[in-house]
Design a protein around this motif. Structure first.
Motif, PDB file in Angstrom:
ATOM      1  N   MET A   1       0.822  -1.204   0.000  1.00  0.00           N
ATOM      2  CA  MET A   1       0.000   0.000   0.000  1.00  0.00           C
ATOM      3  C   MET A   1       0.863   1.265   0.000  1.00  0.00           C
ATOM      4  N   ASN A   2       2.023   1.191   0.642  1.00  0.00           N
ATOM      5  CA  ASN A   2       2.916   2.341   0.688  1.00  0.00           C
ATOM      6  C   ASN A   2       3.360   2.750  -0.714  1.00  0.00           C
ATOM      7  N   LYS A   3       3.628   1.755  -1.595  1.00  0.00           N
ATOM      8  CA  LYS A   3       4.025   2.049  -2.975  1.00  0.00           C
ATOM      9  C   LYS A   3       2.891   2.750  -3.721  1.00  0.00           C
ATOM     10  N   ILE A   4       1.667   2.303  -3.513  1.00  0.00           N
ATOM     11  CA  ILE A   4       0.508   2.935  -4.154  1.00  0.00           C
ATOM     12  C   ILE A   4       0.367   4.380  -3.676  1.00  0.00           C
ATOM     13  N   ASN A   5       0.530   4.633  -2.409  1.00  0.00           N
ATOM     14  CA  ASN A   5       0.437   6.003  -1.884  1.00  0.00           C
ATOM     15  C   ASN A   5       1.503   6.907  -2.485  1.00  0.00           C
ATOM     16  N   LYS A   6       2.727   6.380  -2.666  1.00  0.00           N
ATOM     17  CA  LYS A   6       3.797   7.162  -3.288  1.00  0.00           C
ATOM     18  C   LYS A   6       3.442   7.489  -4.738  1.00  0.00           C
ATOM     19  N   LEU A   7       2.904   6.503  -5.436  1.00  0.00           N
ATOM     20  CA  LEU A   7       2.498   6.725  -6.827  1.00  0.00           C
ATOM     21  C   LEU A   7       1.354   7.737  -6.915  1.00  0.00           C
ATOM     22  N   ARG A   8       0.412   7.658  -5.989  1.00  0.00           N
ATOM     23  CA  ARG A   8      -0.691   8.626  -5.979  1.00  0.00           C
ATOM     24  C   ARG A   8      -0.189  10.032  -5.674  1.00  0.00           C
ATOM     25  N   THR A   9       0.787  10.138  -4.804  1.00  0.00           N
ATOM     26  CA  THR A   9       1.394  11.436  -4.506  1.00  0.00           C
ATOM     27  C   THR A   9       2.055  11.993  -5.770  1.00  0.00           C
ATOM     28  N   GLU A  10       2.713  11.121  -6.527  1.00  0.00           N
ATOM     29  CA  GLU A  10       3.331  11.529  -7.791  1.00  0.00           C
ATOM     30  C   GLU A  10       2.271  12.018  -8.780  1.00  0.00           C
ATOM     31  N   ILE A  11       1.150  11.301  -8.861  1.00  0.00           N
ATOM     32  CA  ILE A  11       0.046  11.725  -9.732  1.00  0.00           C
ATOM     33  C   ILE A  11      -0.489  13.086  -9.296  1.00  0.00           C
ATOM     34  N   ASP A  12      -0.636  13.300  -8.001  1.00  0.00           N
ATOM     35  CA  ASP A  12      -1.102  14.600  -7.494  1.00  0.00           C
ATOM     36  C   ASP A  12      -0.171  15.728  -7.936  1.00  0.00           C
ATOM     37  N   LYS A  13       1.139  15.486  -7.897  1.00  0.00           N
ATOM     38  CA  LYS A  13       2.107  16.497  -8.333  1.00  0.00           C
ATOM     39  C   LYS A  13       1.972  16.762  -9.835  1.00  0.00           C
ATOM     40  N   ILE A  14       1.808  15.699 -10.608  1.00  0.00           N
ATOM     41  CA  ILE A  14       1.639  15.846 -12.055  1.00  0.00           C
ATOM     42  C   ILE A  14       0.360  16.619 -12.364  1.00  0.00           C
ATOM     43  N   ASP A  15      -0.742  16.293 -11.656  1.00  0.00           N
ATOM     44  CA  ASP A  15      -2.008  17.007 -11.856  1.00  0.00           C
ATOM     45  C   ASP A  15      -1.850  18.500 -11.581  1.00  0.00           C
ATOM     46  N   THR A  16      -1.117  18.829 -10.537  1.00  0.00           N
ATOM     47  CA  THR A  16      -0.871  20.236 -10.212  1.00  0.00           C
ATOM     48  C   THR A  16      -0.084  20.908 -11.331  1.00  0.00           C
ATOM     49  N   GLU A  17       0.924  20.227 -11.878  1.00  0.00           N
ATOM     50  CA  GLU A  17       1.708  20.779 -12.980  1.00  0.00           C
ATOM     51  C   GLU A  17       0.857  20.963 -14.234  1.00  0.00           C
ATOM     52  N   ILE A  18      -0.005  19.988 -14.526  1.00  0.00           N
ATOM     53  CA  ILE A  18      -0.912  20.107 -15.678  1.00  0.00           C
ATOM     54  C   ILE A  18      -1.804  21.332 -15.524  1.00  0.00           C
ATOM     55  N   LEU A  19      -2.364  21.513 -14.327  1.00  0.00           N
ATOM     56  CA  LEU A  19      -3.237  22.669 -14.094  1.00  0.00           C
ATOM     57  C   LEU A  19      -2.470  23.984 -14.231  1.00  0.00           C
ATOM     58  N   LYS A  20      -1.237  24.028 -13.734  1.00  0.00           N
ATOM     59  CA  LYS A  20      -0.417  25.233 -13.892  1.00  0.00           C
ATOM     60  C   LYS A  20      -0.191  25.534 -15.372  1.00  0.00           C
ATOM     61  N   LEU A  21       0.117  24.496 -16.160  1.00  0.00           N
ATOM     62  CA  LEU A  21       0.349  24.689 -17.594  1.00  0.00           C
ATOM     63  C   LEU A  21      -0.926  25.131 -18.314  1.00  0.00           C
ATOM     64  N   LEU A  22      -2.071  24.571 -17.928  1.00  0.00           N
ATOM     65  CA  LEU A  22      -3.338  24.990 -18.543  1.00  0.00           C
ATOM     66  C   LEU A  22      -3.641  26.449 -18.225  1.00  0.00           C
ATOM     67  N   ASN A  23      -3.352  26.863 -17.002  1.00  0.00           N
ATOM     68  CA  ASN A  23      -3.542  28.271 -16.647  1.00  0.00           C
ATOM     69  C   ASN A  23      -2.585  29.169 -17.423  1.00  0.00           C
ATOM     70  N   LYS A  24      -1.367  28.714 -17.610  1.00  0.00           N
ATOM     71  CA  LYS A  24      -0.392  29.475 -18.392  1.00  0.00           C
ATOM     72  C   LYS A  24      -0.857  29.582 -19.843  1.00  0.00           C
ATOM     73  N   ARG A  25      -1.349  28.481 -20.407  1.00  0.00           N
ATOM     74  CA  ARG A  25      -1.863  28.476 -21.781  1.00  0.00           C
ATOM     75  C   ARG A  25      -3.065  29.415 -21.896  1.00  0.00           C
ATOM     76  N   SER A  26      -3.947  29.377 -20.899  1.00  0.00           N
ATOM     77  CA  SER A  26      -5.141  30.228 -20.898  1.00  0.00           C
ATOM     78  C   SER A  26      -4.769  31.705 -20.893  1.00  0.00           C
TER      79      SER A  26
END
Length: 182
Positions: A1-26
């Protein structure tokens, strides 16, 4: 379960970066809208070029249909940032045609229904940023509209569905008073 939590944390960081880029594009899109001299906000030729480049990127492992789905949402949310478009159809439009319009433009778009081809034509000529969507021209039935009416000062700028395979045929055309420019 610890590995899954680390991967989910990584996804959360990627989602934040995607949103930042979408705001920059906007933000860039907003400034492009301010700099434009025309109100030609719907540019399917520009969208096609963007998609073609994305589809051809060597590192990409995502199917063209999925890329199209993502970018379609980006395109139309950002058209709204620049002022939005009016989508005009005839009241006689079939359910499958309306579904095709929503599939491409999303359910966020307002569809304006006109009683006649003449009133729809007048609407696209007189309003700032609007497009008329009609059945794909054919030699019979409702597809004959193109032989009965003059559409001076307009052009067909796209077909729907926008992304089709070799066996499919378009069912609709998109008509605008703005000429495509690449």
């Amino acid at each position: 379960m610890n590995k899954i939590n680390k991967l989910r944390t990584e996804i959360d960081k990627i989602d934040t970066e995607i949103l930042k880029l979408l705001n920059k594009r906007s933000k860039v899109v907003y400034y492009i809208g301010k700099a434009k001299k025309s109100k030609n906000l719907f540019r399917p030729e520009r969208q096609a070029n963007i998609l073609k480049k994305l589809f051809s990127l060597k590192f990409n492992k995502i199917s063209p249909e999925i890329i199209f789905s993502y970018w379609r949402s980006i395109f139309f949310s950002q058209i709204n940032i620049q002022g939005g478009i009016d989508v005009i159809v005839l009241k006689s439009a079939k359910k499958k045609e309306i579904f095709c319009i929503y599939d491409y433009f999303s359910h966020e778009v307002d569809i304006i229904k006109c009683n006649s081809v003449q009133s729809a034509y007048k609407k696209i000529i007189s309003t700032g940023n609007s497009i008329l969507i009609m059945p794909y021209p054919t030699s019979k039935g409702e597809g004959l509209w193109w032989t009965k009416y003059k559409f001076s000062s307009t052009c067909i700028i796209a077909t729907l569905p926008f992304l089709i395979n070799k066996k499919q045929k378009p069912i609709l055309v998109v008509i605008s008073k703005y000429m495509p420019s690449i």
